[in-house]
Design an enzyme around this catalytic site. Sequence first.
Site, PDB file in Angstrom:
ATOM      1  CD1 TRP A 170     -37.670 -28.991   9.746  1.00  0.00           C
ATOM      2  CD2 TRP A 170     -37.608 -28.561  11.931  1.00  0.00           C
ATOM      3  NE1 TRP A 170     -36.793 -29.880  10.333  1.00  0.00           N
ATOM      4  CE2 TRP A 170     -36.733 -29.637  11.671  1.00  0.00           C
ATOM      5  CE3 TRP A 170     -37.733 -28.108  13.232  1.00  0.00           C
ATOM      6  CZ2 TRP A 170     -35.993 -30.261  12.668  1.00  0.00           C
ATOM      7  CZ3 TRP A 170     -36.989 -28.732  14.226  1.00  0.00           C
ATOM      8  CH2 TRP A 170     -36.130 -29.801  13.939  1.00  0.00           C
ATOM      9  CE1 TYR A 213     -34.977 -33.521  10.578  1.00  0.00           C
ATOM     10  CE2 TYR A 213     -37.098 -32.891   9.661  1.00  0.00           C
ATOM     11  CZ  TYR A 213     -36.350 -33.426  10.694  1.00  0.00           C
ATOM     12  OH  TYR A 213     -36.974 -33.875  11.828  1.00  0.00           O
ATOM     13  CD  GLU A 245     -39.182 -31.257  16.210  1.00  0.00           C
ATOM     14  OE1 GLU A 245     -40.008 -30.321  16.230  1.00  0.00           O
ATOM     15  OE2 GLU A 245     -38.970 -31.921  15.198  1.00  0.00           O
TER      16      GLU A 245
END
Length: 188
Positions: free
Chosen positions: A50, A20, A42
Amino acid sequence: MNNITRCPWSDHDDPLIKEYHDHEWGKLNLNEHYLYEMLLLESFQSGLSWSTILHKRAHFRTAFKNFVPEEVAQMSASAIEQLMQDKGIIRNKRKITAAINNARALLIIDAQYGSFAHYLQQFIKTPIMHHPQTSSEVPTTNKVAQKLAKQMKKDGFTFVGPVIIYSFLEGVGLINDHLENCPFKYHG
């Protein structure tokens, strides 16, 4: 690229985080479905890592109709109850409801501005390239994110506080906060 120095948040053994960081974070992508995907992810990330979100990303994709806002906007109360039973995603009713609500708000924005990207570009005309030397120089929000979050709330979006919106803007590449010495800062 084994002995490279990535941004510290991504420099550990999780291959999804590295992937990512190296190929998405800070790279401009204004594709409508991707923008919705990143907004959704998000908002679900709020209060979590995350890494947790990235490991559930494929499940989120399935649960939320491949991040097609038109399809998510049609999800009903019974769909919310089904999603609350889906162990593959984060089972938070407020976040699930916000994801559906935000798909609906995004469609209204599309009708008014032509696309969600055009709406965002009212706030950020060209990507903001920061030049942080250390992680402590990377903010968690800024005035642009605060202004955008406030406007998005007025326009019907929910679960879009200034910290979530700042992270979203980083994710889609409207803000680039790669550290200056990160080899992925300028990779497109």
